[in-house]
Each structure stands twice: as C-alpha cells, then as structure tokens.
Write a protein that holds these residues in place. Structure first.
Motif, PDB file in Angstrom:
ATOM      1  N   LEU A 116       5.142   0.055   7.433  1.00 22.15           N
ATOM      2  CA  LEU A 116       5.035  -1.042   6.467  1.00 22.15           C
ATOM      3  C   LEU A 116       6.274  -1.140   5.591  1.00 22.15           C
ATOM      4  N   HIS A 117       6.826  -0.003   5.206  1.00 18.61           N
ATOM      5  CA  HIS A 117       8.034   0.002   4.377  1.00 18.61           C
ATOM      6  C   HIS A 117       9.197  -0.616   5.128  1.00 18.61           C
ATOM      7  N   MET A 172       0.843  -1.189   0.000  1.00 23.58           N
ATOM      8  CA  MET A 172       0.000   0.000   0.000  1.00 23.58           C
ATOM      9  C   MET A 172       0.877   1.237   0.000  1.00 23.58           C
ATOM     10  N   ASP A 173       0.565   2.178  -0.839  1.00 24.65           N
ATOM     11  CA  ASP A 173       1.310   3.427  -0.790  1.00 24.65           C
ATOM     12  C   ASP A 173       0.573   4.420   0.101  1.00 24.65           C
ATOM     13  N   GLY A 174       1.170   5.578   0.309  1.00 27.59           N
ATOM     14  CA  GLY A 174       0.618   6.569   1.222  1.00 27.59           C
ATOM     15  C   GLY A 174      -0.797   7.008   0.900  1.00 27.59           C
ATOM     16  N   LEU A 175      -1.132   7.115  -0.398  1.00 24.28           N
ATOM     17  CA  LEU A 175      -2.472   7.559  -0.761  1.00 24.28           C
ATOM     18  C   LEU A 175      -3.511   6.517  -0.391  1.00 24.28           C
ATOM     19  N   ARG A 197       0.958   8.564   7.205  1.00 19.48           N
ATOM     20  CA  ARG A 197       2.390   8.628   6.898  1.00 19.48           C
ATOM     21  C   ARG A 197       3.185   7.673   7.788  1.00 19.48           C
ATOM     22  N   PHE A 198       2.803   7.605   9.057  1.00 14.45           N
ATOM     23  CA  PHE A 198       3.490   6.711   9.982  1.00 14.45           C
ATOM     24  C   PHE A 198       3.301   5.254   9.550  1.00 14.45           C
ATOM     25  N   MET A 199       2.067   4.905   9.175  1.00 12.20           N
ATOM     26  CA  MET A 199       1.801   3.534   8.745  1.00 12.20           C
ATOM     27  C   MET A 199       2.596   3.195   7.489  1.00 12.20           C
TER      28      MET A 199
END
Length: 124
Positions: free
Chosen positions: A120-121, A1-4, A114-116
């Motif tokens: 995840l990254h 999942m990306d930030g958006l 943003r934290f998530m």
C-alpha cells in the motif's frame, strides 16, 4: 492504514469460505501474471483485482473495513476508466497480490500484514 490496523485484518480466524475465496483469487492472479494481463479487458482486470482486495479484507469480518474498501473501489473504478492502464505495472501488482495471497493462505498473518503495508505504501 498503518501496520497495526492492517494486522487486524489478518489477526482473526478465517472460515473455510474465506480460505476458498483467497485460493480462487490466487488462481486468477496467477492466470493474469502468466499470460492474460496483456489481453484481458480493463474492466475484467479491475474486477479481478477488486475481488482479490475484497477477499482479503473480508477475512477480518469487520463491516466497517469491508464497506470502506467497497467505497474506495467505486472511486478507483472511476479513476481507472479515465486513464490508460499500464499493463507492465499491473502485472507487477498482480505478482505482489500472489505473494500476499500465499502468505495469507499459509497462515503467516504477521508477514502478510507487513507485506500489505509495504504494498500500500508503494502504491501511494
């Protein structure tokens, strides 16, 4: 999942039930980081962390995301049971979960997103 995509998880209004679930998860994660991480059974640790993940994703009320996470958790359970659990790393992840839950409970959705994404990254 990306930030958006992650932002969509936090972009919706939470019901009282979601807020209470996140508060309960916060208490469990605090219990783990304070002392229990060293003694709790692997299965219980997995259950508490999976419950925290599901409580967060249920805030979006998107059945596709919820179902996808449940499927991933089933796969993670198989993988996690076959390897030794590093309690020091698990404690760090629980501390990150606390930070994320605090942001969610404070209504800081963009910061939580943003934290998530970073969380995840770092795990991948």
């Amino acid at each position: 999942m990306d930030g958006l995509h992650i932002a969509s998880v936090f972009g919706r209004n939470k019901t009282l039930l979601h807020w209470l679930q996140n508060l309960r998860c916060r208490q469990e994660q605090l219990w783990l980081t304070d002392c229990a991480i060293w003694t709790v059974a692997d299965a219980k640790l997995f259950e508490l962390n999976s419950g925290m993940h599901e409580a967060i994703i249920e805030c979006c009320q998107n059945s596709f995301f919820i179902d996808a996470l449940k499927r991933l958790d089933r796969l993670r359970r198989l993988i996690d049971y076959r390897q030794m659990l590093d309690r020091k790393s698990a404690r760090l992840r629980c501390q990150e979960h606390l930070e994320l839950l605090d942001l969610v409970l404070e209504g800081k959705n963009l910061e939580a997103s943003r934290f998530m994404a970073r969380h995840l990254h770092d795990l991948s």
